[in-house]
Design an enzyme around this catalytic site. Structure first.
Site, PDB file in Angstrom:
ATOM      1  N   PHE A 117     -17.104  13.382  -9.760  1.00 50.47           N
ATOM      2  CA  PHE A 117     -16.661  12.728  -8.938  1.00 50.47           C
ATOM      3  C   PHE A 117     -15.605  14.566  -8.297  1.00 50.47           C
ATOM      4  CE2 PHE A 117     -13.998   8.650  -8.522  1.00 50.47           C
ATOM      5  CZ  PHE A 117     -15.831   7.954  -8.518  1.00 50.47           C
ATOM      6  N   GLN A 230      -2.430  10.408   0.464  1.00 48.51           N
ATOM      7  CA  GLN A 230      -3.483   9.989   0.419  1.00 48.51           C
ATOM      8  C   GLN A 230      -4.332   9.354   1.258  1.00 48.51           C
ATOM      9  OE1 GLN A 230      -6.411   9.548  -3.840  1.00 48.51           O
ATOM     10  NE2 GLN A 230      -5.870  11.862  -3.193  1.00 48.51           N
ATOM     11  N   HIS A 232      -8.462   8.290   2.305  1.00 44.77           N
ATOM     12  CA  HIS A 232      -9.584   8.347   1.246  1.00 44.77           C
ATOM     13  C   HIS A 232     -10.833   8.912   2.439  1.00 44.77           C
ATOM     14  CE1 HIS A 232     -12.934   7.202  -0.953  1.00 44.77           C
ATOM     15  NE2 HIS A 232     -12.152   7.650  -1.886  1.00 44.77           N
ATOM     16  N   LEU A 242     -12.725   0.238   0.988  1.00 39.62           N
ATOM     17  CA  LEU A 242     -13.216   1.752   0.269  1.00 39.62           C
ATOM     18  C   LEU A 242     -14.766   1.844   0.204  1.00 39.62           C
ATOM     19  CD1 LEU A 242     -11.908   3.831  -1.003  1.00 39.62           C
ATOM     20  CD2 LEU A 242     -12.479   2.735  -2.651  1.00 39.62           C
ATOM     21  N   GLU A 245     -15.657   7.419  -4.132  1.00 36.44           N
ATOM     22  CA  GLU A 245     -16.344   9.049  -4.262  1.00 36.44           C
ATOM     23  C   GLU A 245     -17.609   8.539  -4.795  1.00 36.44           C
ATOM     24  OE1 GLU A 245     -12.914  10.978  -3.938  1.00 36.44           O
ATOM     25  OE2 GLU A 245     -14.281  12.224  -5.351  1.00 36.44           O
ATOM     26  N   ARG A 276     -10.572  14.699  -1.933  1.00 37.56           N
ATOM     27  CA  ARG A 276     -10.222  13.867  -1.623  1.00 37.56           C
ATOM     28  C   ARG A 276      -9.379  14.863   0.246  1.00 37.56           C
ATOM     29  NH1 ARG A 276      -8.785   9.138  -5.162  1.00 37.56           N
ATOM     30  NH2 ARG A 276     -11.449   8.365  -5.600  1.00 37.56           N
ATOM     31  N   HIS A 341      -5.211   5.593   1.574  1.00 37.69           N
ATOM     32  CA  HIS A 341      -5.701   4.846   0.478  1.00 37.69           C
ATOM     33  C   HIS A 341      -4.418   4.768  -0.879  1.00 37.69           C
ATOM     34  CE1 HIS A 341      -8.700   4.444  -3.051  1.00 37.69           C
ATOM     35  NE2 HIS A 341      -8.515   5.059  -3.014  1.00 37.69           N
ATOM     36  N   ARG A 376      -4.199  13.921  -4.859  1.00 35.33           N
ATOM     37  CA  ARG A 376      -4.700  13.223  -6.356  1.00 35.33           C
ATOM     38  C   ARG A 376      -6.630  12.944  -6.811  1.00 35.33           C
ATOM     39  NH1 ARG A 376      -6.896   8.581  -7.953  1.00 35.33           N
ATOM     40  NH2 ARG A 376      -6.550   7.354  -5.931  1.00 35.33           N
TER      41      ARG A 376
HETATM   42  C1  LIG Z   1     -10.389   0.253  -3.031  1.00 36.88           C
HETATM   43  C2  LIG Z   1      -9.397   0.369  -4.273  1.00 36.88           C
HETATM   44  C3  LIG Z   1     -10.381   1.463  -4.926  1.00 36.88           C
HETATM   45  C4  LIG Z   1      -9.925   2.144  -6.209  1.00 36.88           C
HETATM   46  N1  LIG Z   1     -11.013   3.196  -6.559  1.00 36.88           N
HETATM   47  C5  LIG Z   1     -10.519   4.236  -7.585  1.00 36.88           C
HETATM   48  C6  LIG Z   1     -11.742   4.604  -9.182  1.00 36.88           C
HETATM   49  O1  LIG Z   1     -12.240   4.356  -8.933  1.00 36.88           O
HETATM   50  N2  LIG Z   1     -10.739   5.086  -9.789  1.00 36.88           N
HETATM   51  C7  LIG Z   1      -9.084   5.768  -9.805  1.00 36.88           C
HETATM   52  O2  LIG Z   1      -8.409   6.577 -10.970  1.00 36.88           O
HETATM   53  N3  LIG Z   1      -8.184   5.138  -8.992  1.00 36.88           N
HETATM   54  C8  LIG Z   1      -9.184   4.631  -7.964  1.00 36.88           C
HETATM   55  N4  LIG Z   1      -8.146   3.829  -6.911  1.00 36.88           N
HETATM   56  C9  LIG Z   1      -6.850   3.695  -7.332  1.00 36.88           C
HETATM   57  C10 LIG Z   1      -6.427   2.290  -8.953  1.00 36.88           C
HETATM   58  O3  LIG Z   1      -6.575   1.571  -8.496  1.00 36.88           O
HETATM   59  C11 LIG Z   1      -5.100   2.196  -8.515  1.00 36.88           C
HETATM   60  O4  LIG Z   1      -4.047   3.671  -8.251  1.00 36.88           O
HETATM   61  C12 LIG Z   1      -4.381   1.193  -9.458  1.00 36.88           C
HETATM   62  O5  LIG Z   1      -5.386  -0.023 -10.348  1.00 36.88           O
HETATM   63  C13 LIG Z   1      -3.488   0.616  -9.386  1.00 36.88           C
HETATM   64  O6  LIG Z   1      -2.459  -0.237 -10.879  1.00 36.88           O
HETATM   65  P1  LIG Z   1      -1.035  -0.179 -10.315  1.00 36.88           P
HETATM   66  O7  LIG Z   1      -0.876  -1.553 -11.799  1.00 36.88           O
HETATM   67  O8  LIG Z   1      -0.317   0.944 -10.851  1.00 36.88           O
HETATM   68  O9  LIG Z   1      -0.738  -1.490  -9.664  1.00 36.88           O
HETATM   69  P2  LIG Z   1      -1.725  -2.735  -8.830  1.00 36.88           P
HETATM   70  O10 LIG Z   1      -2.845  -3.097 -10.165  1.00 36.88           O
HETATM   71  O11 LIG Z   1      -1.485  -1.965  -7.729  1.00 36.88           O
HETATM   72  O12 LIG Z   1      -0.731  -3.399  -9.466  1.00 36.88           O
HETATM   73  C14 LIG Z   1       0.798  -4.225  -9.159  1.00 36.88           C
HETATM   74  C15 LIG Z   1       1.738  -5.512  -9.266  1.00 36.88           C
HETATM   75  O13 LIG Z   1       3.013  -4.954  -9.054  1.00 36.88           O
HETATM   76  C16 LIG Z   1       2.973  -6.565  -8.657  1.00 36.88           C
HETATM   77  N5  LIG Z   1       3.854  -6.833  -7.919  1.00 36.88           N
HETATM   78  C17 LIG Z   1       4.180  -5.641  -6.413  1.00 36.88           C
HETATM   79  N6  LIG Z   1       5.518  -5.969  -5.937  1.00 36.88           N
HETATM   80  C18 LIG Z   1       5.890  -7.333  -7.268  1.00 36.88           C
HETATM   81  C19 LIG Z   1       7.288  -7.886  -7.112  1.00 36.88           C
HETATM   82  N7  LIG Z   1       8.040  -7.048  -6.103  1.00 36.88           N
HETATM   83  N8  LIG Z   1       7.309  -8.750  -7.656  1.00 36.88           N
HETATM   84  C20 LIG Z   1       5.973  -9.116  -8.731  1.00 36.88           C
HETATM   85  N9  LIG Z   1       5.477  -8.819  -8.772  1.00 36.88           N
HETATM   86  C21 LIG Z   1       5.027  -7.580  -8.276  1.00 36.88           C
HETATM   87  C22 LIG Z   1       1.500  -7.192  -8.214  1.00 36.88           C
HETATM   88  O14 LIG Z   1       1.584  -8.652  -8.050  1.00 36.88           O
HETATM   89  C23 LIG Z   1       0.156  -6.161  -9.266  1.00 36.88           C
HETATM   90  O15 LIG Z   1       0.547  -7.218  -9.688  1.00 36.88           O
HETATM   91  C24 LIG Z   1      -8.308   2.494  -5.378  1.00 36.88           C
HETATM   92  C25 LIG Z   1      -7.934   1.888  -5.526  1.00 36.88           C
HETATM   93  C26 LIG Z   1      -8.137   1.449  -4.649  1.00 36.88           C
HETATM   94  C27 LIG Z   1      -7.371   0.720  -3.839  1.00 36.88           C
END
Ligand SMILES: Cc1cc2nc3c(=O)[nH]c(=O)nc-3n(C[C@H](O)[C@H](O)[C@H](O)COP(=O)(O)OP(=O)(O)OC[C@H]3O[C@@H](n4cnc5c(N)ncnc54)[C@H](O)[C@@H]3O)c2cc1C
Length: 565
Positions: A117, A230, A232, A242, A245, A276, A341, A376
Site C-alpha cells: 500500500f 484526505q 483519495h 472509491l 489503493e 495519498r 475520502h 493518513r
Molecule cells: C469507500 C471507502 C473505502 C475505505 N477503505 C479503507 C480501507 O481499505 N482501509 C482503511 O484502513 N480505511 C478505509 N477507509 C476508511 C475507513 O473505512 C473509515 O475511516 C472507518 O471505517 C470509519 O469507521 P468508524 O467506525 O469510525 O465510522 P463509520 O463506519 O462511518 O460508522 C459511523 C457510525 O456512526 C453512526 N452515526 C453517525 N452519526 C450519528 C448520529 N448523529 N446519531 C447516531 N448514530 C450516528 C452511523 O450510523 C454509523 O453506525 C475507507 C473509507 C471509504 C469511504
C-alpha cells in the site's frame, strides 16, 4: 428514562469494537442512525495494516518500521506516542480478528495475505479480497449479537448533554416512532465516523455528515486538526465511488493522456505507491495542466495485471466498474479523479480515547487521537478503528466506576428534549423559506471549489464569507408536513448545523495555517514550516464562535525530516 452505564454512539467498526470490549458486567448499548451493517466501515475495500511479515518481501518488517512509515506519512504531525501504540497493537489486533473468524485472504500455506500500500516500506496490508471492511464489520456484529449487546437502530443522536464538565447522556430522535427520547449514560463513546458529505466529490456514504463531531464541538469538546482533509487519488470519474489503493498495490499504473506513467515525475521511487496526498496532487496537476482526459480525469490501468489476479483480488472493483462505468478493467483503463475520502482531524482525545469532558470518549474516524497527523496512510484507518475502539470500551468501563452520575441529569436531559421539540415546531410552522438541501448543495460546492486539494488565502477567505452567508440563510430553513416518522428532512435540518460548523472549522484552520503539510497544500505557502507550524490546531466553541489555539506535537524518536518517496 432509558439509562445505561456505557452508551456507544455509532455501529461502525469503532463503535462495535468499543461495545465488544466494554466490561460485560455493565449495561452497554449501541445507538446508530442506520442499521450497524450499513455503517460506512462496510465499504472499506483495500485492507488493514499490521507488520506480520507474511509477504516474502516483508520479512524484516517490525512495528517500529510501521510506526516510522505512519509518522513520516503524517508529515510529522502525528503524536508519536499514539502512532507507536497503534502500530505495536496492530499484529495482536489482526490475530484477534482472525480468531474471531474474519475470513482474511491467504497466501499458499495458509498465512494471512498482505499486499503493498502507499507510503509503506513493506507490503503489510492484510485484506479479504477488496471487501475487507465488510467482512470485519459483519464478524464484529455477529459477536455483538452473540454477547447480547443492546442495539437501538435508526436512532439519531441530536445532542450531547454536558453539565459542569461532566457528560450526562444524549438526546435522540427515534426515526421509526418519530419520538424525541432522552438517554442517560454514565459514559458516552462517540464512534460516529467522518464528514465526507460536506464535500461535493467524496467517496463517503450518503450518511457521512459528521454530525457526531459537530455535536461534540457544540457541547464544548475541542476539535483537533480539522483542516487536514484526505483526498483519495482514485475515485471513479463522475460517480466518485472509491477504487481501492489495493488496485495500485496489485500493480496498477496511473497514466495521462500522453500514455505516460506520470508518477515518475512526482515520486520517482515509490511511483503509484507514494502516499495519498502526493498522488492526489499529482493527478490534479496533470489534469489542471491539460494532460488529463476531458479536463477531468486520468487513467488507472490494470490491464497488464491480468484477468486472473483482477478476478481474485479485486472482484468488487471489477463489479463497480461494470455497474457504474460499463467497462471491464481487464481490458479497459478506469477513468479516475481525486475525491474527499477521510478526516485526519476530529474530536480531540488522548491515547486512552478520553476527551476533556469527564465520561465522554471518542474513537474511530470522528476522533483525533492524532495517529494520522496531516496525512493518513491507506490501511491505517481500519486499524485505528479496531485498536482505539477497543481502548475506548476498556477505558470507559474502567473509569466509569469512579463516575458518580449526576442527580440533575434527568432534569437537564428532559429540558433538552423540550428545547428540541420547540425547534422542530418552529421549523414546521414556517410554510415558506429555504429547503435545507439547497443550502447543502451550496455548502458542498464552496468546500469542493475553495477548500480542496490546492488552497490559498484568497479562496479560503472567500469560503469563510460564503459559509457565513449560508449560515445566515439557514435561519430561514423549514420542513414541510407534520409527520415525524422517518423524516429525512428532520435529520437533514438538524445535521446541517453540524455541517456548517465543520465547514467553518476546516476552512478557518486552513486559512490560519500558512504552510504546506501533508494534505493541506497552500499554493501561497508551498513549503512545510516546522519552526512556526509543527503544532496541532485546536478549536473550541466559545461565546458562539470558534476559538483557535495551538498545541505541541508529541515527538519521540523520529525527528522531523523532509519527506521523499
Ligand atoms: C469507500 C471507502 C473505502 C475505505 N477503505 C479503507 C480501507 O481499505 N482501509 C482503511 O484502513 N480505511 C478505509 N477507509 C476508511 C475507513 O473505512 C473509515 O475511516 C472507518 O471505517 C470509519 O469507521 P468508524 O467506525 O469510525 O465510522 P463509520 O463506519 O462511518 O460508522 C459511523 C457510525 O456512526 C453512526 N452515526 C453517525 N452519526 C450519528 C448520529 N448523529 N446519531 C447516531 N448514530 C450516528 C452511523 O450510523 C454509523 O453506525 C475507507 C473509507 C471509504 C469511504
Amino acid at each position: 428514562m432509558i439509562s445505561h452505564d456505557i452508551l456507544v454512539v455509532g455501529g461502525g467498526l469503532a463503535g462495535l469494537a468499543a461495545a465488544l470490549n466494554s466490561d460485560p458486567a455493565l449495561s452497554v448499548a449501541v445507538v446508530s442512525k442506520v442499521h450497524p451493517l450499513r455503517s460506512h466501515s462496510v465499504a472499506a475495500q483495500g485492507g488493514i495494516n499490521a507488520p506480520l511479515g507474511n509477504n516474502p518481501d516483508a520479512k524484516d518488517d517490525t512495528w517500529e518500521k510501521h510506526a516510522f512509515d505512519t509518522i513520516k506519512g503524517s508529515d510529522y504531525l502525528a503524536d508519536q506516542d499514539s502512532a507507536e501504540m497503534m502500530c505495536r497493537l496492530a499484529a495482536p489486533t489482526i490475530y484477534q480478528l482472525d480468531t474471531l473468524g474474519v475470513p482474511f485472504s491467504r497466501f499458499p500455506g495458509g498465512v494471512i495475505a498482505q499486499r503493498p500500500f502507499g507510503g509503506a516500506g513493506f507490503p503489510r496490508t492484510c485484506y479479504a479480497a477488496d471487501r475487507t471492511g465488510l467482512v470485519i464489520l459483519h464478524t464484529l456484529y455477529e459477536h455483538s449479537i452473540r454477547k447480547n449487546v443492546q442495539f437501538y437502530n435508526e436512532w439519531f443522536v441530536t445532542k450531547l448533554v454536558v453539565d459542569d464538565g461532566k457528560c450526562l447522556g444524549v438526546v435522540v430522535y427515534d426515526l421509526a416512532s418519530g419520538e424525541i427520547i432522552p438517554v442517560k449514560a454514565r459514559a458516552v463513546i462517540f464512534a460516529t465516523g467522518g464528514y465526507g458529505r460536506v464535500y461535493l466529490k467524496t467517496t463517503n456514504a450518503f450518511i457521512n455528515h459528521g454530525s457526531g463531531i459537530g455535536i461534540a464541538y457544540r457541547a464544548g469538546v475541542p476539535l483537533q486538526d480539522l483542516e487536514f482533509v484526505q483526498f483519495h487519488p482514485t475515485s471513479l470519474f463522475g460517480k466518485n465511488i472509491l477504487i481501492t489503493e489495493g488496485a495500485r498495490g496489485e500493480g496498477g499504473y496511473l497514466v495521462n493522456n500522453q500514455g505516460k506513467r506520470f508518477m515518475e515525475d512526482y515520486a520517482p521511487v515509490a511511483l503509484e505507491l507514494a502516499p495519498r496526498d502526493i498522488v492526489a496532487r499529482a493527478i490534479q496537476t496533470e489534469v489542471d495542466e491539460g494532460r488529463g482526459y476531458e479536463k477531468e480525469y486520468v487513467h488507472l490501468d490494470l490491464r497488464h495485471i491480468g484477468a486472473e489476479k483482477i478476478k481474485k483480488r479485486l472482484p468488487g472493483i471489477r463489479e463497480i466498474c461494470h455497474n457504474f462505468a460499463s467497462l471491464d478493467p481487464i481490458d479497459t483503463p478506469i477513468p479516475i479523479q481525486p475525491a474527499q475520502h477521510y478526516s485526519m482531524g476530529g474530536i480531540d482525545v488522548d491515547e486512552s480515547c478520553a476527551s476533556t469532558v469527564e465520561g465522554f470518549f471518542a474513537a474511530g474516524e470522528c476522533a483525533c487521537v492524532s495517529v494520522h497527523g496531516a496525512n493518513r496512510l491507506g490501511g491505517n484507518s481500519l486499524l485505528d478503528t479496531v485498536v482505539f475502539g477497543k481502548v475506548a470500551g476498556e477505558e470507559a468501563s474502567r473509569r466509569m466506576k469512579n463516575l458518580s452520575g449526576s442527580k440533575k441529569a434527568e432534569k437537564l436531559l428532559q429540558d433538552e428534549v423540550v428545547k428540541l421539540k420547540s425547534r422542530i415546531t418552529a421549523w414546521q410552522s414556517r410554510d415558506s423559506g429555504i429547503k435545507v438541501h439547497r443550502l447543502l448543495d451550496r455548502l458542498k460546492n464552496i468546500m469542493s471549489d475553495r477548500v480542496g486539494i490546492f488552497r490559498n488565502k484568497k479562496e479560503l477567505a472567500a469560503a469563510l464569507q460564503e459559509i457565513a452567508m449560508v449560515r445566515d440563510d439557514y435561519k430561514e430553513a423549514y420542513i414541510s408536513g407534520d409527520c415525524l416518522r422517518y423524516s429525512q428532512e428532520l435529520v437533514n435540518i438538524i445535521e446541517f448545523a453540524s455541517m456548517l460548523d465543520l465547514a467553518e472549522v476546516i476552512t478557518l484552520g486552513g486559512f490560519n495555517r500558512e504552510e504546506t503539510r501533508g494534505s493541506h497544500f497552500r499554493t501561497d505557502f508551498p513549503k512545510r514550516n516546522d519552526k512556526d507550524w509543527l503544532k496541532h490546531t485546536m478549536v473550541k466553541y466559545e461565546g458562539g464562535k470558534p476559538c483557535i489555539s495551538y498545541a505541541d506535537v508529541k515527538i519521540d524518536k523520529y525527528e522531523p525530516k523532509e519527506r521523499k518517496y
